[in-house]
Write a protein that holds these residues in place. Structure first.
Motif, PDB file in Angstrom:
ATOM      1  N   VAL A  59       4.001   4.389  18.013  1.00  0.00           N
ATOM      2  CA  VAL A  59       2.940   5.377  17.798  1.00  0.00           C
ATOM      3  C   VAL A  59       3.319   6.242  16.600  1.00  0.00           C
ATOM      4  N   ALA A  60       4.528   6.787  16.620  1.00  0.00           N
ATOM      5  CA  ALA A  60       4.983   7.634  15.517  1.00  0.00           C
ATOM      6  C   ALA A  60       5.097   6.846  14.217  1.00  0.00           C
ATOM      7  N   ALA A  61       5.673   5.645  14.294  1.00  0.00           N
ATOM      8  CA  ALA A  61       5.891   4.853  13.077  1.00  0.00           C
ATOM      9  C   ALA A  61       4.572   4.484  12.406  1.00  0.00           C
ATOM     10  N   SER A  62       3.596   4.090  13.198  1.00  0.00           N
ATOM     11  CA  SER A  62       2.325   3.661  12.618  1.00  0.00           C
ATOM     12  C   SER A  62       1.583   4.827  11.968  1.00  0.00           C
ATOM     13  N   VAL A  63       1.583   5.972  12.633  1.00  0.00           N
ATOM     14  CA  VAL A  63       0.929   7.154  12.045  1.00  0.00           C
ATOM     15  C   VAL A  63       1.624   7.535  10.740  1.00  0.00           C
ATOM     16  N   LEU A  64       2.959   7.547  10.748  1.00  0.00           N
ATOM     17  CA  LEU A  64       3.702   7.928   9.556  1.00  0.00           C
ATOM     18  C   LEU A  64       3.447   6.959   8.403  1.00  0.00           C
ATOM     19  N   ALA A  65       3.227   5.682   8.738  1.00  0.00           N
ATOM     20  CA  ALA A  65       2.981   4.667   7.710  1.00  0.00           C
ATOM     21  C   ALA A  65       1.527   4.634   7.242  1.00  0.00           C
ATOM     22  N   MET A  94       0.849  -1.183   0.000  1.00  0.00           N
ATOM     23  CA  MET A  94       0.000   0.000   0.000  1.00  0.00           C
ATOM     24  C   MET A  94       0.890   1.240   0.000  1.00  0.00           C
ATOM     25  N   PRO A  95       0.418   2.355  -0.586  1.00  0.00           N
ATOM     26  CA  PRO A  95       1.246   3.561  -0.614  1.00  0.00           C
ATOM     27  C   PRO A  95       1.405   4.150   0.782  1.00  0.00           C
ATOM     28  N   LEU A  96       2.567   4.737   1.028  1.00  0.00           N
ATOM     29  CA  LEU A  96       2.825   5.341   2.331  1.00  0.00           C
ATOM     30  C   LEU A  96       2.301   6.766   2.340  1.00  0.00           C
ATOM     31  N   THR A  97       1.251   6.978   3.085  1.00  0.00           N
ATOM     32  CA  THR A  97       0.698   8.311   3.266  1.00  0.00           C
ATOM     33  C   THR A  97       0.394   8.476   4.746  1.00  0.00           C
ATOM     34  N   MET A  98       0.949   9.488   5.369  1.00  0.00           N
ATOM     35  CA  MET A  98       0.724   9.695   6.793  1.00  0.00           C
ATOM     36  C   MET A  98      -0.760   9.808   7.091  1.00  0.00           C
ATOM     37  N   ASN A  99      -1.189   9.186   8.161  1.00  0.00           N
ATOM     38  CA  ASN A  99      -2.576   9.258   8.591  1.00  0.00           C
ATOM     39  C   ASN A  99      -2.784  10.558   9.360  1.00  0.00           C
ATOM     40  N   ARG A 100      -3.739  11.356   8.928  1.00  0.00           N
ATOM     41  CA  ARG A 100      -4.021  12.638   9.584  1.00  0.00           C
ATOM     42  C   ARG A 100      -5.211  12.565  10.533  1.00  0.00           C
ATOM     43  N   GLU A 101      -5.917  11.452  10.507  1.00  0.00           N
ATOM     44  CA  GLU A 101      -7.092  11.262  11.370  1.00  0.00           C
ATOM     45  C   GLU A 101      -6.901   9.939  12.101  1.00  0.00           C
TER      46      GLU A 101
END
Length: 302
Positions: A238-244, A1-8
């Motif tokens: 936490v940071a890694a998952s949001v960034l991924a 899947m494409p890597l796009t940071m989750n904003r929500e």
């Protein structure tokens, strides 16, 4: 899947778990009242989802007692704090073999029951979400195996789908995601599915970033996922998952510490995760938005 940071981003708090942590911290909740109160405090701190096991109130050992699940559910539902309830369905698949020359009979700690019994508390309490550990795995100790056969997963997944409870697929390795996709292809689970990427649990997927990204890249693009790491790596994940592009899980099931030498409470871990998420420029969403995102309906016990 494409890597796009989750904003929500939504936060799941894994409140107590089933590990032998009850005597390592006074903050690990044991009784239904303690578990519910800790879950409610976590929700007030920003957790949209609370993931709950139950324990024997006297010993703190893990339990499958329906009455305990019922009490936890009712206490959370009767509170004035809204939160998405996620009950484990991972109990009842434990084998502790004898020694290496005599694996049978199995030893104390073995708890193997059928699919209907493993899902009985889910059928009775009707949470919005319940977990489905999507594979068999050597699990930390020398002779302990967490057992989830394809037949068992098909039966349990079918029951969950029929009940209208969304399975959270717990994936401890890449093969678990492979089989999760097969369950969706077979019509056992509905798409888009919900996945929890469990990193650093011996002897599943190690918690390095290359392995984590291999897991993320095996999640179908339209599915929803969260990720967590154990112990000292909990907040890093936490940071890694949001960034991924994912959501996050924290809580005393996975980590007992707030800082070096400082034992945590669940609400403190949630609060810290929320701060990390917001400092990354994302927003922590609440239970109503999670229900809309995942297609959930708030349920009340029978």
């Amino acid at each position: 899947m494409p890597l796009t940071m989750n904003r929500e981003v939504f936060i799941t708090c894994a409140v107590t778990g089933s590990g032998a942590t009850q005597d390592r911290s006074p903050h690990v909740p044991r009784s239904p009242q303690q578990i519910a109160e800790s879950a409610i405090a976590a929700a007030k701190a920003g957790a949209a989802v609370v993931h709950c096991h139950v324990r024997d109130p006297e010993t703190g050992k893990p339990s499958r007692d329906l009455a305990l699940y019922r009490e936890v559910t009712e206490r959370i539902r009767d509170s004035n704090t809204d939160v998405v309830l996620n009950l484990t369905a991972g109990m009842g698949g434990d084998i502790v073999f004898g020694d290496v020359e005599n694996p049978f009979p199995t030893r104390e700690g073995t708890d193997m029951v059928g699919a209907t019994e493993r899902v009985a508390h889910v059928a009775q309490c009707l949470p919005e979400i319940c977990t489905l550990d999507c594979g068999t795995m050597n699990f930390a100790e020398a002779d302990y195996v967490m057992t989830n056969t394809p037949g068992m997963l098909t039966a349990m997944g079918s029951m969950m789908t029929k009940l209208g409870v969304k399975p959270e697929i717990e994936a401890f390795d890449t093969g678990h995601l492979w089989y999760a996709k097969q369950l969706v292809a077979d019509g056992v689970l509905e798409s888009p599915a919900l996945v929890q990427l469990c990193m650093g649990v011996p002897w599943g997927a190690p918690d390095d970033l290359n392995t984590f990204m291999a897991m993320v890249n095996n999640v179908p693009e339209d599915w929803h996922f969260s990720g967590f790491g154990l112990g000292r790596n909990q907040m890093a994940y936490v940071a890694a998952s949001v960034l991924a592009g994912g959501n996050v899980r924290v809580g005393l099931e996975d980590n007992l510490w707030l800082d070096k030498g400082v034992l945590a409470e669940n609400w403190q871990l949630v609060e810290r995760a929320g701060s990390i998420i917001e400092n990354m420029g994302a927003r922590v969403i609440g239970p109503a938005e999670v229900r809309e995102k995942l297609g959930l309906s708030k349920r009340a016990p029978k």
